[in-house]
Motif scaffolding. Structure first.
Motif, short mmCIF file in Angstrom:
data_model
loop_
_atom_site.label_atom_id
_atom_site.label_comp_id
_atom_site.label_asym_id
_atom_site.label_seq_id
_atom_site.Cartn_x
_atom_site.Cartn_y
_atom_site.Cartn_z
N GLY A 144 -45.34 24.33 6.79
CA GLY A 144 -44.23 25.02 7.44
C GLY A 144 -44.26 24.86 8.95
N ARG A 176 -41.14 32.84 0.31
CA ARG A 176 -40.24 32.43 -0.78
C ARG A 176 -40.94 31.56 -1.81
N PHE A 177 -42.09 30.99 -1.42
CA PHE A 177 -42.76 30.03 -2.30
C PHE A 177 -44.05 30.60 -2.89
N VAL A 227 -40.80 32.41 5.86
CA VAL A 227 -40.25 31.39 4.97
C VAL A 227 -41.18 31.12 3.79
N ILE A 228 -42.48 31.04 4.04
CA ILE A 228 -43.40 30.68 2.94
C ILE A 228 -43.49 31.79 1.90
N ARG A 279 -40.55 21.92 0.73
CA ARG A 279 -40.09 21.36 -0.55
C ARG A 279 -40.54 19.91 -0.70
N ILE A 297 -38.01 24.99 5.32
CA ILE A 297 -37.90 24.98 3.86
C ILE A 297 -37.93 23.54 3.34
N VAL A 326 -34.98 27.45 10.00
CA VAL A 326 -35.33 27.88 8.64
C VAL A 326 -35.08 26.77 7.60
N PRO A 327 -33.89 26.12 7.57
CA PRO A 327 -33.69 25.04 6.60
C PRO A 327 -34.65 23.87 6.80
#
Length: 254
Positions: free
Chosen positions: A71, A56-57, A53-54, A103, A99, A95-96
């Motif tokens: 996370g 993506r950032f 996931v991370i 965020r 995220i 996952v959401p």
């Protein structure tokens, strides 16, 4: 990163365990019955999910160690709040949540000043969004959030938009192996005489694709669907969707 290993928070990510879906289900049942050792094992067995996931950032100048820790908080919340009676895979729910946690962290560390009242409204909206997502297993609309808070939809939109992190021109928007496309690559220039030539070249390249490849690209990049959603719609596996998508994009670039 060294010797093909990624070290985050002192952890060699290449050695992280990977749980099978059946193992996750068994551990989740034990967690719900109060088994703390099962909870620890489930956390360790899903650290790879946090790592994915991370990614993506990355490219925003944020410390990966910090993002990884944040996370992990999202992962722990997912484990504690997951409803095992629902017919939903744990990763689909987690996952959401991960995220969302990242965020929130990025918003709290945003250098742009937002008024306290708007920020308070945004946080309340995010709490309602998280609660409704957990309850209904899908993301609520802005109208549903506004109804819960008993405020106008416009106020919810303004509040949520005000705390969104600014996008960097160097944020990646797509990566295929070693070829990464950044926001900067998609910024147009109306005064560039080459634009119409590029458009013609692109149309010609797309003409050479098969109907299935055109359909996949349309669903992915025009309608914004995930590879999983595309696979379900056209009746092939996600791996096949990914392979066809990469092949089509490669031929267009060539």
């Amino acid at each position: 990163m060294y010797n093909n290993k990624v070290i985050i928070c002192g952890v060699d990510t290449s050695k992280l365990p990977l749980l099978k879906e059946k193992e996750k289900e068994e551990l989740l049942k034990k967690v719900k019955s109060g088994d703390k050792s099962a909870r620890d094992k489930l956390i360790n067995g899903n650290l790879r999910l946090v790592l994915s996931v991370i990614q993506r950032f990355t490219g925003r100048g944020e410390n990966l160690d910090d993002l990884f820790q944040v996370g992990c908080i999202g992962l722990i919340k997912s484990i504690d709040n997951f409803d095992i009676t629902q017919n939903v895979r744990f990763s689909t729910y987690a996952v959401p949540m991960i995220i969302g946690e990242i965020r929130r962290y990025l918003r709290d560390n945003n250098s742009i000043r937002v008024s306290r009242s708007i920020k308070d409204t945004a946080y309340k909206a995010m709490q309602v969004k998280e609660r409704l997502t957990s309850k209904n297993q899908n993301e609520p609309t802005v109208q549903e959030i506004a109804r819960e808070l008993e405020i106008p939809v416009e106020d919810v939109v303004i509040a949520l938009e005000s705390i969104v992190s600014p996008i960097s021109l160097y944020d990646p928007v797509y990566s295929d192996g070693g070829d990464t496309i950044y926001v900067l690559d998609q910024v147009g220039d109306n005064n560039d005489d080459r634009n119409w030539l590029d458009e013609i070249a692109l149309k010609e390249a797309i003409k050479n694709l098969s109907e299935r490849e055109k359909h996949i690209l349309s669903l992915r990049f025009m309608q914004g669907k995930t590879q999983m959603e595309v696979s379900q719609e056209i009746g092939i596996s996600q791996a096949q969707v990914s392979r066809l998508e990469k092949s089509a994009l490669q031929r267009i670039r060539q």
